[in-house]
Design an enzyme around this catalytic site. Structure first.
Site, short mmCIF file in Angstrom:
data_model
loop_
_atom_site.label_atom_id
_atom_site.label_comp_id
_atom_site.label_asym_id
_atom_site.label_seq_id
_atom_site.Cartn_x
_atom_site.Cartn_y
_atom_site.Cartn_z
N LYS A 109 0.84 -1.19 0.00
CA LYS A 109 0.00 0.00 0.00
C LYS A 109 0.88 1.24 0.00
O LYS A 109 1.79 1.37 0.81
CB LYS A 109 -0.89 -0.02 1.24
CG LYS A 109 -1.93 1.09 1.30
CD LYS A 109 -2.79 0.93 2.57
CE LYS A 109 -3.80 2.04 2.68
NZ LYS A 109 -4.58 1.93 3.95
N HIS A 111 -0.33 4.48 0.23
CA HIS A 111 -1.00 5.65 0.79
C HIS A 111 -1.48 5.29 2.19
O HIS A 111 -1.40 4.14 2.61
CB HIS A 111 -2.17 6.07 -0.09
CG HIS A 111 -3.22 5.02 -0.24
ND1 HIS A 111 -3.10 3.97 -1.13
CD2 HIS A 111 -4.40 4.82 0.41
CE1 HIS A 111 -4.16 3.19 -1.05
NE2 HIS A 111 -4.95 3.66 -0.12
#
Length: 230
Positions: A109, A111
């Site tokens: 991921k 963000h």
């Protein structure tokens, strides 16, 4: 109390996770039994499954196979995620163990909180216990161990499975379980192995009093384990 392997076999049958018959596996082998972990698909089933994992883990702690101070239960995505969560809940609520859960993302991921791991953060020296459903070749273990070691210098203390198929791999005469134990140096423990499952099922009867396993299935199981067993 009824032995763990028998209770677990009954639970898998009642849940539809264990079936006997004639099945072609992904490996191409024709098997007299099939295990579908996807059948543990509601709250009651997954909670019961977590309780079985927790019971096996605490027994392994009692006999010295696993350490007492396990910090987190790690389940590889995706099937291992509910296993890690339900096992951590059962260990905490039923056995008084303060333990976390951790799992990985398939993709990192970029963000928000970022990273590839979710749950209890890993720290150097932390004792981590892996959980998974059924090991076929040990691929999932070989994928997640580098991820864990890249995150922190953790101590992976073992792997707990639902079922040990006790089958030799395509490339050797030893089982996937033994192969992983030799490669990584930690114990691989199963709630039940296939021989225990067949022994337990052989003692069971249907609602009309007939043996659960036919003679044909029993002979097929014996032939299968002679051919592929390790």
């Amino acid at each position: 109390m009824t032995p763990l392997d028998q209770r677990f076999t009954e639970f898998m049958l009642q849940s539809g996770a264990l079936r006997f018959g004639d099945f072609t596996l992904k490996s191409g082998r024709r098997s007299p039994y099939f295990i579908n972990a996807g059948a543990f698909n509601d709250g009651r089933k997954i909670a019961t499954l977590g309780a079985f994992y927790a019971e096996k883990i605490t027994a392994a702690i009692a006999d010295g196979t696993l350490p007492q101070d396990i910090a987190t239960i790690f389940g590889p995505a995706y099937k291992g995620i509910p296993l890690a969560v339900s096992t951590a809940i059962a260990l905490t609520s039923m056995h008084g163990m303060e333990v976390g859960y951790t799992f990985d993302r398939k993709e990192k991921k970029d963000h928000g909180d970022g990273g590839i791991l979710v749950g209890t953060p890993l720290e150097d020296g932390m004792k981590v216990l892996l959980v998974d459903d059924v090991m076929t070749a040990g691929t999932a273990v070989r994928e997640v161990v580098p991820k864990l070691k890249a995150a922190a210098d953790v101590d992976i203390v073992g792997l707990v499975l639902s079922v040990d198929r006790m089958e030799k791999t395509k490339d050797s005469d030893i089982s996937a379980v033994k192969s992983v134990e030799q490669e990584f140096g930690f114990p691989v423990i199963a709630i039940a192995n296939v021989r225990e499952i067949f022994a337990a099922a052989s003692r069971m009867v249907t609602l009309d009093g007939q043996p659960l396993l036919s003679d044909a299935i029993k002979h097929s199981a014996e032939d299968y384990l002679k051919r592929y067993g390790a």
